[in-house]
Structures are given as structure tokens and as C-alpha cells.
Motif scaffolding. Structure first.
Motif, mmCIF file in Angstrom:
data_model
loop_
_atom_site.group_PDB
_atom_site.id
_atom_site.type_symbol
_atom_site.label_atom_id
_atom_site.label_comp_id
_atom_site.label_asym_id
_atom_site.label_seq_id
_atom_site.Cartn_x
_atom_site.Cartn_y
_atom_site.Cartn_z
ATOM 1 N N ASP A 1 -8.905 7.790 -9.366
ATOM 2 C CA ASP A 1 -9.434 7.175 -10.584
ATOM 3 C C ASP A 1 -10.471 6.083 -10.309
ATOM 4 O OD1 ASP A 1 -7.924 8.778 -12.263
ATOM 5 O OD2 ASP A 1 -6.242 7.376 -12.346
ATOM 6 N N HIS A 2 -10.696 5.764 -9.038
ATOM 7 C CA HIS A 2 -11.737 4.793 -8.645
ATOM 8 C C HIS A 2 -11.577 3.451 -9.358
ATOM 9 C CE1 HIS A 2 -13.771 7.872 -6.384
ATOM 10 N NE2 HIS A 2 -13.880 8.636 -7.453
ATOM 11 N N LEU A 3 -10.400 2.870 -9.233
ATOM 12 C CA LEU A 3 -10.153 1.573 -9.863
ATOM 13 C C LEU A 3 -10.850 0.454 -9.111
ATOM 14 C CD1 LEU A 3 -6.352 1.782 -10.761
ATOM 15 C CD2 LEU A 3 -8.327 2.645 -12.015
ATOM 16 N N ASN A 4 -11.015 -0.667 -9.809
ATOM 17 C CA ASN A 4 -11.546 -1.873 -9.174
ATOM 18 C C ASN A 4 -10.434 -2.820 -8.746
ATOM 19 O OD1 ASN A 4 -13.727 -1.379 -11.728
ATOM 20 N ND2 ASN A 4 -14.544 -1.498 -9.655
ATOM 21 N N ILE A 5 -9.371 -2.861 -9.549
ATOM 22 C CA ILE A 5 -8.295 -3.812 -9.282
ATOM 23 C C ILE A 5 -6.960 -3.196 -9.703
ATOM 24 C CG2 ILE A 5 -8.675 -4.969 -11.491
ATOM 25 C CD1 ILE A 5 -7.953 -7.617 -10.060
ATOM 26 N N ILE A 6 -5.950 -3.390 -8.866
ATOM 27 C CA ILE A 6 -4.612 -2.866 -9.131
ATOM 28 C C ILE A 6 -3.615 -4.008 -9.086
ATOM 29 C CG2 ILE A 6 -2.728 -1.422 -8.245
ATOM 30 C CD1 ILE A 6 -4.841 0.473 -7.119
ATOM 31 N N ASN A 7 -2.726 -4.033 -10.075
ATOM 32 C CA ASN A 7 -1.612 -4.990 -10.080
ATOM 33 C C ASN A 7 -0.311 -4.210 -9.884
ATOM 34 O OD1 ASN A 7 -0.689 -7.952 -11.055
ATOM 35 N ND2 ASN A 7 0.744 -6.407 -11.814
ATOM 36 N N PHE A 8 0.444 -4.599 -8.869
ATOM 37 C CA PHE A 8 1.743 -3.980 -8.606
ATOM 38 C C PHE A 8 2.814 -5.062 -8.676
ATOM 39 C CE2 PHE A 8 4.766 -2.179 -5.213
ATOM 40 C CZ PHE A 8 5.486 -1.454 -6.160
ATOM 41 N N SER A 9 3.561 -5.073 -9.775
ATOM 42 C CA SER A 9 4.621 -6.067 -9.950
ATOM 43 C C SER A 9 5.957 -5.483 -9.520
ATOM 44 C CB SER A 9 4.662 -6.553 -11.406
ATOM 45 O OG SER A 9 3.564 -7.389 -11.686
ATOM 46 N N GLY A 10 5.974 -5.031 -8.284
ATOM 47 C CA GLY A 10 7.183 -4.480 -7.678
ATOM 48 C C GLY A 10 7.096 -4.660 -6.180
ATOM 49 N N GLY A 11 8.119 -4.213 -5.472
ATOM 50 C CA GLY A 11 8.075 -4.360 -4.026
ATOM 51 C C GLY A 11 9.357 -3.918 -3.354
ATOM 52 N N VAL B 1 -11.014 -1.486 -3.544
ATOM 53 C CA VAL B 1 -10.055 -1.906 -4.558
ATOM 54 C C VAL B 1 -9.440 -3.258 -4.191
ATOM 55 C CG1 VAL B 1 -7.873 -1.348 -5.706
ATOM 56 C CG2 VAL B 1 -9.495 0.478 -5.149
ATOM 57 N N ILE B 2 -9.298 -4.126 -5.196
ATOM 58 C CA ILE B 2 -8.562 -5.373 -5.022
ATOM 59 C C ILE B 2 -7.111 -5.083 -5.373
ATOM 60 C CG2 ILE B 2 -8.317 -7.769 -5.717
ATOM 61 C CD1 ILE B 2 -10.929 -7.037 -4.196
ATOM 62 N N PHE B 3 -6.219 -5.259 -4.419
ATOM 63 C CA PHE B 3 -4.807 -4.928 -4.621
ATOM 64 C C PHE B 3 -4.009 -6.229 -4.699
ATOM 65 C CE2 PHE B 3 -0.663 -3.172 -4.122
ATOM 66 C CZ PHE B 3 -0.746 -1.818 -4.428
ATOM 67 N N ILE B 4 -3.397 -6.455 -5.856
ATOM 68 C CA ILE B 4 -2.597 -7.656 -6.095
ATOM 69 C C ILE B 4 -1.144 -7.247 -6.253
ATOM 70 C CG2 ILE B 4 -2.183 -9.562 -7.710
ATOM 71 C CD1 ILE B 4 -5.142 -9.387 -8.472
ATOM 72 N N ALA B 5 -0.233 -7.966 -5.591
ATOM 73 C CA ALA B 5 1.178 -7.614 -5.669
ATOM 74 C C ALA B 5 2.047 -8.849 -5.826
ATOM 75 C CB ALA B 5 1.602 -6.833 -4.428
ATOM 76 N N ALA B 6 3.098 -8.705 -6.613
ATOM 77 C CA ALA B 6 4.079 -9.775 -6.775
ATOM 78 C C ALA B 6 4.811 -9.994 -5.462
ATOM 79 C CB ALA B 6 5.067 -9.413 -7.881
#
Length: 238
Positions: free
Chosen positions: A104-114, A134-139
Motif C-alpha cells: 500500500d506504500h504507506l508513509n507512516i505506520i502506528n503499531f500499538s502492540g508488541g 516508511v516511518i514506523f512508530i510503535a508503543a
């Protein structure tokens, strides 16, 4: 250790830069549960879990925080549902979601899991996304004073801990955390939530807003935000 709640945000990157009405479009995705709330943003959804009727508010709150104050005309939203209503994440479903996010060619991903344990296959998938821009952000998880969860603790992932108006939240990890955002007193439909799950989209929101407002790339906005937070943390120690 970085302790600043930031008010900055990211833009668009590389060949996936698009424009609508003269404005950059940022493609943002969350890897989370199943949302049900009708926000002003149209969300393209893909679910990898079967109990889609057993929904809690986790994904709803994440979207509420992430999209707060943003204009729908500048954002394309994607949702990849892998977290069940009881908080379980099947590794195979997460890998499918990561593969689809890359398509899907995202720019930024938020993953609130782990996870507590590292996983090589997931690490490779996340690395591939980051390498593509991609900017990957995670909790960071909710282990008090401990180490951030995986994949948040990966070097090329933005690991987000939680803080309140007085300092770091008592439930937040502090090791392998890149930045702290508001993860307490998060209000949604009359209820109050807390957790690094909601601190992560807070940072994602600030990155997106900064990128659009300053007309800078997602990567430049991320760098400026994290560098600024690190400097503020250093200043407080000196």
C-alpha cells in the motif's frame, strides 16, 4: 533519556509523494484491532482476525488520537486488524499485515502492540518497510521502568513511552524508548484511557501535522522531532 511531549509532525517521502488540491497527501496506517467508530476520515480496512464482532475501543481510541486536528483532505487512512478483543496478536497475521502495508506504500505506520520476545521474521519485515521510506512508530508497552517491547525496541523504529504533566508515567518502560508522548488522561466518548498504546499515535499525529504545516518530508520531520526531544532530555540532565 528523552522526556519531552512533542508538538511536531512529518510529511511525505520519495516516489509515493502525492498531491490533492495543492497539498501533500500522507498515507497513514495503523496495525491494531478493529475500529467501529465513524470518524471524518475514510479508512481502508483489512482484517486478519475472525472475531471482528468482538470489538473493544482500542483501535477507535488510537484513530481518535492519531487524527485529532488533522484535515481529511490531506490524509489517507489504512487499518490492518491483527489484535483480537482480548489483546492477542498472531504472528502470522502481523506478517500478513506488514506485507500488505508495504504494497500500500504507506508513509507512516502506528503499531500499538508488541511482544516480549524478538522475532527475526517480523524484524526483517519491519526493516524492509523502514528501508522503503516508511516511518514506523510503535508503543513501548506497559512494563513499569522496564525495557520497551518488540518491535518498538528495534533501532530503526520510533519507540514511544508514556508521560503525564508531571513526568514519565509509572507504567511506562524507560529503556530502549526514543520519545515520550501523552499516554494518560486520554479522553474518548466520555471515557478515560491510558497506556503507551495511545502515546504512540499522539507522536504520529504530531509528526504528520508538522510535516504538513512546515511542508517538510516525513523523514525530515521525524529527525527534527526526535533530535529536539533528545536535546531537551540532555538539557534536563545537565
Amino acid at each position: 533519556m528523552v522526556t519531552l511531549i512533542l508538538i511536531l509532525v512529518f510529511g511525505h517521502y520519495g516516489s509515493i509523494n502525492q498531491r490533492r488540491e495543492g497539498k501533500r497527501i500522507i498515507k497513514v496506517g495503523i496495525i491494531d484491532g478493529v475500529s467501529t467508530d465513524h470518524i471524518k476520515f475514510k479508512i481502508k480496512k483489512r482484517s486478519y482476525i475472525s472475531n471482528t464482532q468482538e470489538v473493544d475501543n482500542h483501535a477507535n481510541v488510537v484513530w481518535s488520537v492519531l487524527t485529532d486536528g488533522l484535515e481529511y483532505k490531506n490524509i489517507q487512512c489504512f487499518e490492518y486488524s491483527v489484535i483480537t478483543s482480548d489483546g492477542v496478536i498472531d504472528k502470522r497475521n502481523l506478517i500478513k499485515a506488514l506485507d500488505k502495508a508495504k504494497i500500500d506504500h504507506l508513509n507512516i505506520i502506528n503499531f500499538s502492540g508488541g511482544f516480549y520476545m524478538d522475532d527475526l521474521e517480523i524484524e526483517q519485515k519491519v526493516n524492509g518497510l523502514v528501508k522503503s521510506g516508511v516511518i514506523f512508530i510503535a508503543a513501548a508497552g506497559n512494563t513499569p521502568q522496564g525495557i520497551a517491547d518488540f518491535p518498538a525496541r528495534m533501532n530503526n523504529v520510533i519507540s514511544v513511552g508514556s508521560k503525564n504533566s508531571k513526568g514519565i508515567s509509572n507504567f511506562s518502560p524507560i529503556k530502549k524508548v526514543d520519545i515520550f508522548g501523552k499516554g494518560e488522561e486520554v479522553r474518548y466518548h466520555g471515557e478515560i484511557y491510558k497506556g503507551t498504546s495511545f502515546a504512540a499515535p499522539y507522536i504520529a499525529n504530531k509528526i504528520i501535522a508538522y510535516s504538513l504545516n512546515q511542508d517538510v518530508s516525513i523523514r525530515k520531520a521525524k529527525k527534527e522531532i526526535v533530535d529536539f526531544a533528545n536535546q531537551q532530555g540532555k538539557d534536563k540532565k545537565d
